[in-house]
Structures are given as C-alpha cells and as structure tokens.
Design a protein around this motif. Structure first.
Motif, short mmCIF file in Angstrom:
data_model
loop_
_atom_site.label_atom_id
_atom_site.label_comp_id
_atom_site.label_asym_id
_atom_site.label_seq_id
_atom_site.Cartn_x
_atom_site.Cartn_y
_atom_site.Cartn_z
N VAL A 165 0.84 -1.20 0.00
CA VAL A 165 0.00 0.00 0.00
C VAL A 165 0.88 1.26 0.00
O VAL A 165 0.66 2.19 -0.79
CB VAL A 165 -0.95 0.01 1.21
N LEU A 166 1.87 1.30 0.88
CA LEU A 166 2.72 2.48 0.99
C LEU A 166 3.58 2.70 -0.26
O LEU A 166 3.84 3.84 -0.66
CB LEU A 166 3.59 2.38 2.23
N GLU A 167 4.03 1.62 -0.88
CA GLU A 167 4.82 1.75 -2.10
C GLU A 167 4.01 2.33 -3.25
O GLU A 167 4.57 2.87 -4.21
CB GLU A 167 5.38 0.37 -2.52
N ASN A 168 2.68 2.22 -3.16
CA ASN A 168 1.80 2.69 -4.23
C ASN A 168 0.80 3.73 -3.73
O ASN A 168 -0.32 3.83 -4.24
CB ASN A 168 1.05 1.50 -4.83
N TRP A 169 1.20 4.50 -2.74
CA TRP A 169 0.29 5.37 -2.01
C TRP A 169 -0.54 6.28 -2.91
O TRP A 169 -1.75 6.46 -2.69
CB TRP A 169 1.08 6.21 -1.01
N SER A 170 0.05 6.85 -3.94
CA SER A 170 -0.68 7.79 -4.80
C SER A 170 -1.75 7.10 -5.65
O SER A 170 -2.65 7.77 -6.16
CB SER A 170 0.30 8.53 -5.72
#
Length: 208
Positions: A132-137
C-alpha cells in the motif's frame, strides 16, 4: 456375522479407504505444485500447493517474466480451488506491481480483495502494508484506511510492532516518506511508550 451387519461394516471400510486415498492424493498435491495428474487428467488439487510453488517463483529479487506468468497462473488455480485464499490475492497484486513498476487498477483490485477477506492478518500484514505504501498515490481512500487500521492493530503488541517497523523501513517510494515517518512515530515509537507506561492497557487484538 449376519448379512445385515456385514453390509454397513463393508460400507464403512470402503469409505475409510476412499478418505485415506483422497488424503494421500492431496498430500502429494501439496508437495507437487498443487495438483496430481495421470496423463491429462487432474485427479487432485489443493490451493496451498499452488501457493507454495507460486511463492518459490516470486521469491527471487528479480523474478523472470516467465516466472511471474507461471506464478500468476498458479495463483488463479489456487483461487479456483479456494476463492478466499488471501495470500493468492495479495501475491497477484504483488506480481502486478513487479510487472508494471507499480500497481495497475487490476493490482489495486486484488489488494482490495485481500483486505475484504481478512481485515487484519498478522502473517500477511507487513507485506500488504508495504505494498500500500509503495503505491500510495494510486491507492483509494478506503484501502488506505484499511492499511492504517491494520498497522494500528499490529501496534498493540510488541511482535506486531517489530513486524511493522521492518515493513516501514523497507518502503522505498519517496512519495510515501511523510506517511512512513508518521506511522513509525505513531504505531511503533508512541505505541511502545504507551505499552511500557501502561502494560495493562496494551491488550493485543491480534493473536500471535
């Protein structure tokens, strides 16, 4: 033994034999990549066996395109056997990220599905929180909230915080730096202080 009594005994023995054979076939499938075949006939299949083989294929730092294709196929086979297989949905999302350098809408949908099935999974949580954080946008707000709640739940136990700390440290996306710092402060550092000050209040909501 009378005929009336011998028939139920014979039936019970036959059923026990069938159960034993089926159990043996599924054990073989578990250790043989998910299925057992005779020629072109598939005679036994088990989701966990497909998962095990797929995990082996995506474990290297840079899996080949062929390995990613095979792992995805195995994941879909696992889901055909057991649609509630959270690890398969998460792996499909991870494969999608490896292929595209980030999650596509299909990868996001697979990740959402994993959270829909199990909101908090102590085993898979570090992997999917990092995803999730690696693809936050690219992550929709409902999925961000789900990951945040999972991180919050992990923070209620020392081992959970250790897993979360490791996952946060592994995030490389600079766009998530602020969020990573915030979560580390809130769910690792502050949660640890609260537990040490009031251990009786730090009751884990997750089994470890």
């Amino acid at each position: 033994m009378s005929l009336k009594r011998s028939i139920p005994v014979a039936i019970a023995g036959s059923l026990a034999g069938v159960a034993f054979v089926l159990a043996l076939l599924h054990l073989i499938a578990l250790t043989s990549g998910g299925e057992v075949r005779i020629a072109t006939w598939r005679i036994a299949a088990i989701a966990a066996g497909y998962d095990r083989k797929a995990d082996d294929l995506v474990s290297p730092r840079k899996p080949s395109a062929v390995d990613l294709d095979t792992a995805e196929r195995l994941g879909n086979l696992a889901l055909r056997e057991f649609p509630y297989d959270t690890s398969s949905w998460l792996r499909i999302a991870y494969i999608d990220q490896l292929r595209h350098g980030g999650l596509s809408p299909a990868g996001v949908a697979a990740l959402v599905r994993s959270y829909d099935l199990i909101a908090v999974d102590p085993t898979l949580a570090p992997w999917r929180i990092r995803l999730v954080l690696e693809n936050w946008s690219k992550i929709p707000n409902n999925l961000k909230k789900a990951a945040r709640e999972e991180a919050k739940t992990l923070s209620t136990h020392g081992r959970g915080r250790a897993k979360l700390k490791t996952a946060l440290a592994a995030v490389k996306n600079p766009q998530s730096a602020v969020m990573v710092t915030l979560w580390r402060q809130r769910y690792v550092i502050e949660a640890s202080r609260i537990e040490h000050r009031s251990p009786e209040k730090a009751v884990s909501r997750v089994g470890y």
